[in-house]
Design a protein around this motif. Structure first.
Motif, PDB file in Angstrom:
ATOM      1  N   VAL A  69      23.883  26.260 -33.274  1.00  0.00           N
ATOM      2  CA  VAL A  69      22.581  26.609 -32.670  1.00  0.00           C
ATOM      3  C   VAL A  69      22.645  26.474 -31.145  1.00  0.00           C
ATOM      4  CG1 VAL A  69      21.145  26.119 -34.686  1.00  0.00           C
ATOM      5  CG2 VAL A  69      21.734  24.254 -33.115  1.00  0.00           C
ATOM      6  N   SER A  70      23.849  26.658 -30.586  1.00  0.00           N
ATOM      7  CA  SER A  70      24.022  26.433 -29.140  1.00  0.00           C
ATOM      8  C   SER A  70      23.071  27.303 -28.321  1.00  0.00           C
ATOM      9  CB  SER A  70      25.472  26.673 -28.733  1.00  0.00           C
ATOM     10  OG  SER A  70      25.903  27.920 -29.210  1.00  0.00           O
ATOM     11  N   ASP A  71      22.790  28.522 -28.791  1.00  0.00           N
ATOM     12  CA  ASP A  71      21.882  29.400 -28.039  1.00  0.00           C
ATOM     13  C   ASP A  71      20.422  28.962 -28.166  1.00  0.00           C
ATOM     14  OD1 ASP A  71      22.073  30.130 -30.812  1.00  0.00           O
ATOM     15  OD2 ASP A  71      20.917  31.938 -30.342  1.00  0.00           O
ATOM     16  N   LEU A  72      20.128  28.059 -29.097  1.00  0.00           N
ATOM     17  CA  LEU A  72      18.738  27.627 -29.324  1.00  0.00           C
ATOM     18  C   LEU A  72      18.444  26.242 -28.766  1.00  0.00           C
ATOM     19  CD1 LEU A  72      18.325  28.710 -33.093  1.00  0.00           C
ATOM     20  CD2 LEU A  72      17.697  30.024 -31.047  1.00  0.00           C
ATOM     21  N   ARG A  77      15.012  21.687 -27.477  1.00  0.00           N
ATOM     22  CA  ARG A  77      14.638  20.547 -26.624  1.00  0.00           C
ATOM     23  C   ARG A  77      13.178  20.635 -26.203  1.00  0.00           C
ATOM     24  NH1 ARG A  77      19.556  21.692 -23.844  1.00  0.00           N
ATOM     25  NH2 ARG A  77      21.169  20.511 -24.927  1.00  0.00           N
ATOM     26  N   SER A  78      12.692  21.843 -25.885  1.00  0.00           N
ATOM     27  CA  SER A  78      11.309  21.932 -25.407  1.00  0.00           C
ATOM     28  C   SER A  78      10.298  22.024 -26.559  1.00  0.00           C
ATOM     29  CB  SER A  78      11.137  23.095 -24.436  1.00  0.00           C
ATOM     30  OG  SER A  78      11.432  24.319 -25.070  1.00  0.00           O
ATOM     31  N   GLN A 117      15.886  29.184 -35.940  1.00  0.00           N
ATOM     32  CA  GLN A 117      15.301  30.360 -35.301  1.00  0.00           C
ATOM     33  C   GLN A 117      13.961  30.724 -35.950  1.00  0.00           C
ATOM     34  OE1 GLN A 117      17.458  34.195 -35.669  1.00  0.00           O
ATOM     35  NE2 GLN A 117      17.297  34.243 -33.444  1.00  0.00           N
ATOM     36  N   ALA A 118      13.878  30.636 -37.267  1.00  0.00           N
ATOM     37  CA  ALA A 118      12.630  30.955 -37.966  1.00  0.00           C
ATOM     38  C   ALA A 118      11.529  29.980 -37.553  1.00  0.00           C
ATOM     39  CB  ALA A 118      12.845  30.914 -39.482  1.00  0.00           C
ATOM     40  N   ALA A 119      11.851  28.700 -37.503  1.00  0.00           N
ATOM     41  CA  ALA A 119      10.840  27.700 -37.133  1.00  0.00           C
ATOM     42  C   ALA A 119      10.351  27.930 -35.703  1.00  0.00           C
ATOM     43  CB  ALA A 119      11.416  26.290 -37.291  1.00  0.00           C
ATOM     44  N   LEU A 120      11.269  28.206 -34.803  1.00  0.00           N
ATOM     45  CA  LEU A 120      10.872  28.432 -33.400  1.00  0.00           C
ATOM     46  C   LEU A 120      10.007  29.683 -33.273  1.00  0.00           C
ATOM     47  CD1 LEU A 120      14.307  27.606 -31.708  1.00  0.00           C
ATOM     48  CD2 LEU A 120      12.155  26.341 -31.335  1.00  0.00           C
TER      49      LEU A 120
END
Ligand code: 5GP
Ligand code: 5GP
Ligand code: 5GP
Length: 210
Positions: A69-72, A77-78, A117-120
């Motif tokens: 998940v490096s791109d996420l 973090r935010s 990704q879905a959660a974000l």
């Protein structure tokens, strides 16, 4: 509907108010990246069954791997900050949520990357703090009714959340988590088939600052 590969009917998307995690008897620690924004953060995306039960820890061999998940990581973090002690970078919280809940959602959301990704993406569709503010419900240490909170989110977001409360150091009931429901595919918000468990709020609910 349920199939054998998908042992759940819907998801709870659970958001937490950091101020209410931090002002309990247990207190909290800010993540290594610094104090999170004064906004609702993600707690988790939890597969659940219509009868209220839920699967967990579905794939003990699937350990959380931050490199997937490096791109996420910036968004995590935010949007998904940890407040647990001792202070850490969040990987412990994300690993817990992936291993306990995410591994049970692989049928719909795929791998670790798909889960986060879905959660974000779902979280980004919920302007809850603005909805509360527009209705005069502010994190100012004031007290609000359950109907005010639920009505404000319903009007501003278009969805009625389930509200979970915890207690501050003095024992006052306060706004802790908001639960929204998402279909089993992980892409549409739906009316909740069942209420989560969780503590009652009473009708005098503090909204602490953070
Ligand atoms: P539940 O998802 O996921 O089983 O419970 C939350 C778990 O994640 C607990 O073990 C808790 O200690 C840990 N945790 C780490 N950071 C946080 C946080 O910011 N909020 C909450 N509620 N739990 C956290
Ligand atoms: P009703 O289904 O009539 O709205 O509520 C039934 C009971 O559940 C009442 O005691 C009400 O206070 C409680 N309740 C309804 N919505 C919520 C909620 O979002 N959070 C909590 N904690 N209790 C709720
Ligand atoms: P708590 O004791 O804080 O209510 O819940 C502890 C942990 O159990 C949560 O962090 C979460 O991982 C899990 N949990 C609690 N209630 C539910 C629920 O209704 N559905 C699912 N899927 N998990 C839950």
């Amino acid at each position: 509907g349920r199939s054998s590969a998908q042992d759940y009917d819907f998801f709870f998307l659970v958001l937490q108010w950091p101020g209410s995690y931090c002002d309990t008897k247990q207190s909290c620690c800010y993540p290594k990246s610094g104090k999170p924004a004064a906004d609702f953060g993600i707690h988790g995306l939890w597969p659940n069954r219509d009868d209220g039960s839920y699967p967990q820890n579905c794939d003990p061999d699937s350990e959380f791997d931050p490199s997937k998940v490096s791109d996420l990581l910036g968004s995590l973090r935010s949007e998904w900050p940890t407040l647990a002690c001792p202070s850490n970078d969040g990987v412990r919280f994300w690993a817990h949520e992936w291993e306990k809940h995410g591994t049970c959602a692989e049928a719909a959301l795929g791998d670790e990357h798909g889960y986060f990704q879905a959660a974000l993406r779902l979280r980004s569709r919920l302007p809850v703090l603005a909805a509360l503010r527009d209705a005069g419900v502010r994190p100012d240490g004031g007290y609000y009714t359950l109907a005010q909170i639920k009505g404000a989110v319903q009007r501003g977001v278009g969805l009625e959340p389930f509200v979970e409360c915890n207690r501050d150091e003095s024992g006052n009931s306060q706004l802790y988590q908001l639960y929204f429901c998402v279909d089993a595919a992980g892409d549409r918000f739906v009316d909740c088939p069942v209420s989560p468990g969780g503590r009652p709020c009473g009708n005098r609910i503090e909204f602490p600052a953070f």
